[in-house]
Write an enzyme that holds these catalytic residues in place. Structure first.
Site, short mmCIF file in Angstrom:
data_model
loop_
_atom_site.label_atom_id
_atom_site.label_comp_id
_atom_site.label_asym_id
_atom_site.label_seq_id
_atom_site.Cartn_x
_atom_site.Cartn_y
_atom_site.Cartn_z
N THR B 17 0.90 -1.29 -0.12
CA THR B 17 0.09 -0.09 -0.08
C THR B 17 0.78 1.18 0.12
O THR B 17 0.39 2.25 -0.08
CB THR B 17 -0.98 0.06 1.27
OG1 THR B 17 -0.12 -0.09 2.30
CG2 THR B 17 -2.02 -1.22 1.09
N GLY B 18 2.24 1.05 0.25
CA GLY B 18 3.23 2.27 0.17
C GLY B 18 3.37 2.82 -1.39
O GLY B 18 2.96 2.07 -2.27
N GLU B 20 6.46 3.35 -3.04
CA GLU B 20 7.24 2.40 -3.88
C GLU B 20 6.32 1.07 -3.97
O GLU B 20 6.61 0.63 -5.11
CB GLU B 20 8.33 2.22 -2.76
CG GLU B 20 9.64 1.93 -3.61
CD GLU B 20 10.14 2.88 -4.77
OE1 GLU B 20 9.64 4.26 -4.65
OE2 GLU B 20 10.85 2.49 -5.74
N LYS B 43 -3.97 -2.46 7.21
CA LYS B 43 -4.70 -2.05 5.87
C LYS B 43 -5.29 -3.40 5.24
O LYS B 43 -5.59 -3.32 4.28
CB LYS B 43 -3.69 -1.50 4.99
CG LYS B 43 -2.68 -0.43 5.50
CD LYS B 43 -3.29 1.00 4.79
CE LYS B 43 -3.08 2.19 5.34
NZ LYS B 43 -1.97 2.87 4.65
N GLU B 219 32.71 -6.25 -8.21
CA GLU B 219 32.90 -4.91 -7.80
C GLU B 219 34.10 -5.29 -6.76
O GLU B 219 34.11 -6.10 -6.28
CB GLU B 219 31.99 -4.06 -7.30
CG GLU B 219 31.29 -3.41 -8.20
CD GLU B 219 29.91 -2.56 -7.83
OE1 GLU B 219 29.86 -2.50 -6.39
OE2 GLU B 219 29.09 -2.01 -8.38
N HIS B 258 42.89 -4.78 11.65
CA HIS B 258 43.78 -5.84 11.23
C HIS B 258 42.93 -7.14 11.36
O HIS B 258 43.07 -8.19 10.33
CB HIS B 258 44.75 -6.08 12.02
CG HIS B 258 45.79 -4.94 11.64
ND1 HIS B 258 46.38 -4.94 10.34
CD2 HIS B 258 46.52 -4.03 12.17
CE1 HIS B 258 47.28 -3.87 10.17
NE2 HIS B 258 47.52 -3.29 11.45
#
Ligand code: SF4
Ligand code: SF4
Lengths: 527, 306
Positions: B17-18, B20, B43, B219, B258
């Protein structure tokens, strides 16, 4: 990850019940002398810096008298170590050492578990100890559900060369250290050396700790202002940028300066042109920066606005990048095929470039979702600013875009038209305003009266604007708009500017930026 | 075929429901993902995009049980609440999670990993754009909109695993544009602790009959790429791997602790990764734009038996 100074690490340990040496953080030679006098006897004056092996580097001094401590402080304070000036000294009473041990809790990323490491030999670096005296070092992964239990810790220390008379105390120490790590959410916490004094006390003589940046919000007790690891003291602009990021949860905004003082000519000592860099996404930014290296540019800054940032965030980022000084060009390039709608960024660039009066060429590579719209926005609305702004999409590589910028920078000089804001700077006659999440939206209803097309309403995709008797107003409550229903997409302001009466003004302040620029101006005039 | 998700996977969206959650749920359903439930505490009872919303994961699981339950949950939840939502899904019986948010605290991620291990579940992320099996289903936000995702990514035989979200779709787009189709593309997530690192994704590609070549974007930092090299050395992964390791310009971080180095055992540098992968027989690409070229050569070499 946020690094802590020794004294901050020791505060964590103290809260967890560890004994730490008597001492005090000092910031001046006078305070150091005073403290040494109070502590009595020999003291250690320890520079608070983020390096290991401080003793060998002369950053820890043992002083027999308060005067000597004062002299040491005079020498140490202000010294620059790895770009950071020494600002604080930890002045401690010297311990009478019987034995030195090592204890640490580190997160093992690959196993997604914490590890406890214990060594019956402390003092020197644990890597070296593990190599030379493997029999002295033991480690073990910790099951998060049960934590480190005392019998497990005893079993661990038994595997080292520690005398069995110390097993119970060592195990209890490790359990306590684990609890401190868990509670403070450290990435690593390391006591080296952990000392057994001649009178049998266990004291944490040094502490290296790093804290998970993402958890800093739950730990106000650590007093960490900016949870980010930089290789230089934070600059004013970086602080401003961090403020922007913190006050806007939508998307990320990461900015740091690589060249902190840009020479007047905008070139580095090798004669390379210094340019502002604006990336989107970590991987794409990296590839884009590599492509700048190939075309002989020097990069003033790193900046990443990604994770679906609103136009307002990109706008602020662009302003901060341009505030750095006399850069020779502006390069924006991300992964090339972004999932986010690219026109948000385009509108942010547009507003920033016009308002500030972009004076150097820019190449904007906005590849991905809805890039056609984004490119169109930049092409149509920045064609007349007197410097070239070129926009590209996913079918143009970062390298070819960097080459375009090369050609544009070499192709000058240009005659920029200077600041030409997209909104009317005059105070509105009949203002109507509402707050947005990070700024303020204002319209002059006096101007709307003579506007027949009313493009602002259609431009608003979130559909929060409507006409009331020919005047544009919110169709939701002001609270809803302020809570984020107005997405600060800038579409209405740009539509009104381009097609109607320049009646809308969206104010998106960056606290501190004007002061920063004013101060810079003064400095320049003086010099 | 594909890995991680296909057109039959039954998917739940936590946080539907948000802002995003709703946007991405639309992308997912429009692309073809079978979104069968949404969960937002407080909700329940509503519908979002015709998807029923429940208050808890247990409730969602019970309500959908007769139709086949929930295979996957995708989380669009503020970072501080992710731990609880993820463990809730795992304990409710969901076997695969996609944790989209970034900035999830590391000790929380470790707890999620712990719960996943106990319940034999796995998770992608955190800090991931998700994954997409071409013309079948998408989880998370890969591709942005269904339209662009359909336009950008074409079906074929190459699997993509990437540490960078934007680069996942870039590689997939440039491959498709060069006429090289894809099975599944997967963003493993940008954080140091993630549920499915490269090594796990690559293992799944190895088992997928449709995937013939694996393209990996690595990466600096962590030991994920080295672990892929290990798998290749041990012949657990025998399909060709095309790899690019970014971060040439990045400074190697000076290590503060270390003890951390002991655990990582010298892993994490760009050079080290390239050496390990080369030794294991991977095809290293020096220039990002050359990924399609190298991939197509590798594909061609598979066609003609030696
Ligand atoms: S486009 Fe501008 S002038 Fe026209 S109605 Fe909207 S705000 Fe008023
Ligand atoms: S009012 Fe509408 S168009 Fe204008 S910035 Fe807000 S959301 Fe965008």
């Amino acid at each position: 990850m946020a690094r802590l100074f020794e004294y901050q690490g020791k505060e964590i340990l103290k809260r967890a019940g560890f004994t730490i040496p008597d001492g005090k953080v000092c910031t001046s030679p006078e305070e150091t002398e005073e403290t040494a006098k109070k502590l009595g006897g020999t003291v250690a004056v320890k520079a608070q810096v983020w390096v290991t092996g401080r003793k060998a580097k002369g950053l820890i001094r043992f002083c027999k008298t308060p005067e000597a401590a004062r002299e040491a402080a005079e020498e140490l304070l202000g010294q620059v170590v790895n770009n950071f000036p020494i600002e604080k000294l930890l002045v401690e009473k010297l311990l009478e050492v019987d034995r030195e041990l090592f204890a640490a809790i580190i997160i093992d990323d690959a196993e997604a578990q914490p590890v406890v490491i214990f060594s019956s030999l402390g003092g020197s670096g644990i890597e070296e100890t593990a190599r030379k005296h493997p029999e002295a070092v033991a480690r073990k992964h910790i099951d998060l559900k049960v934590g480190l239990r005392d019998f497990e810790a005893r079993e661990l220390v038994r595997k080292t060369t520690l005398d069995r008379s110390h097993y119970n105390k060592a195990a209890a120490t490790l359990v306590k250290l684990y609890k401190a790590a868990r509670l403070t959410e450290t990435r690593s916490i390391e006591i080296n050396p952990l000392i057994i004094t001649k009178d049998g006390q266990w004291v944490a003589a040094d502490c290296h700790a790093t804290v998970d940046d993402y958890a800093v919000f739950r730990h106000p007790e650590l007093g960490i202002e900016i949870a980010r690891e930089l290789d230089h003291p934070i600059t004013t602009l970086e602080r401003l940028a961090y403020g922007v990021e913190k006050s806007d949860y939508r998307g990320t905004f990461y900015f740091f300066q690589i060249i902190q003082d840009i020479p007047e000519a905008g070139k580095n000592t090798q004669g390379e042109d210094i340019i502002g860099f604006h990336g989107a996404g970590g991987g794409g930014s990296m590839i884009s920066m590599d492509s700048l290296g190939k075309t002989n540019f020097a990069i003033a800054n790193f900046c990443d606005t990604s994770g679906n940032p609103p136009a307002s965030k990109v706008y602020r980022a662009a302003k901060i990048i341009l505030a750095q000084g006399p850069i020779r060009g502006y390069f924006a390039s991300g992964s090339g095929v972004a999932s986010q709608e690219q026109f948000h960024s385009a509108r942010g660039f547009l507003k920033a470039f016009r308002e500030l009066g972009l004076s150097v060429p820019a190449v904007i590579r906005l590849g991905g979702n809805k890039e056609e719209v984004a490119i169109e926005i930049l092409k149509t609305h920045l064609a007349d600013i007197g410097v070239p702004v070129e926009a590209y999409g996913k079918d143009d590589s970062a390298v070819s875009c960097a080459e375009r910028l090369r050609a544009l920078v070499d192709g000058g000089p240009y005659s920029p038209i200077g600041p030409d804001p997209i909104s009317n700077p005059d105070p509105p006659e009949k203002p109507y305003a509402f707050k947005t999440l990070t700024g303020q939206w204002t319209v002059d209803h006096a101007k709307c009266a003579s506007c027949d097309k009313k493009p602002c309403v259609d431009a608003c995709h979130p559909n929060i604007l409507e006409l009331d008797d020919g005047k544009v107003v919110l169709n939701i409550t002001a609270e809803e708009a302020a809570k984020g229903r107005c997405t600060e997409c800038l579409a209405c302001e740009i539509a009104c500017w381009a097609e109607a009466k320049k009646a809308i003004k969206i104010d998106l302040p960056i606290p501190g930026l004007d002061e920063y620029l004013a101060e810079k101006e003064v400095v320049q005039e003086v010099s | 075929m594909s890995i991680l998700v296909n057109k039959d996977s039954r998917v739940c969206v936590q946080g539907i429901t948000g802002r995003e959650g709703m946007t991405r749920a639309r992308l997912m359903t429009e692309y073809g993902t079978s979104v069968v439930a949404g969960v937002t505490p407080g909700k329940g009872g509503q519908e979002v995009l015709d998807v029923p919303v429940f208050d808890t994961m247990f409730e969602a699981m019970a309500a959908t049980k007769d139709q086949g339950g929930i295979d996957i949950s995708v989380l669009f939840i503020p970072a501080p609440l992710v731990k609880s939502a993820a463990i809730e899904a795992i304990e409710a019986g969901v076997k695969f999670l996609v944790i989209v948010p970034d900035r999830v605290p590391i000790w929380d991620v470790m707890e999620i990993a712990d719960a996943a291990k106990e319940y034999e579940a796995s998770f992608l992320g955190p800090n991931t754009l998700g994954c997409l099996s071409v013309d079948q289903a998408v989880l998370g936000m890969m591709g942005g909109t269904a339209r662009s995702a359909k336009d950008f990514f074409k079906p074929g035989k190459v699997g993509v695993s990437s540490r960078s979200g934007g680069i996942t779709s870039s590689i997939a787009y440039y491959l498709s544009k060069a006429g090289i189709g894809l099975t599944t593309i997967c963003h493993v997530g940008g954080d140091v602790i993630i549920g499915l690192p490269h090594s796990e994704v690559v293992k799944r590609f190895q088992e997928d009959p449709e995937t013939e070549v694996i393209v990996m974007f690595g990466e600096i930092g962590t030991s994920q790429e080295e672990r892929v090299a290990d798998l290749m050395m041990k012949k657990e992964v025998t399909k060709p791997v095309v790899a690019y390791i970014g971060g040439k310009g990045a400074k190697e971080g000076t290590r503060f602790s270390h003890a951390g180095a002991i655990i990582e055992g010298g892993k994490g540098t760009r050079e080290g990764k390239i050496q390990a992968l080369k030794a294991a027989g991977a095809h290293l690409v020096e220039d990002f734009v050359d990924i399609p070229k190298v991939t197509s050569e590798v594909l061609k070499s598979l066609e003609k038996p030696e």
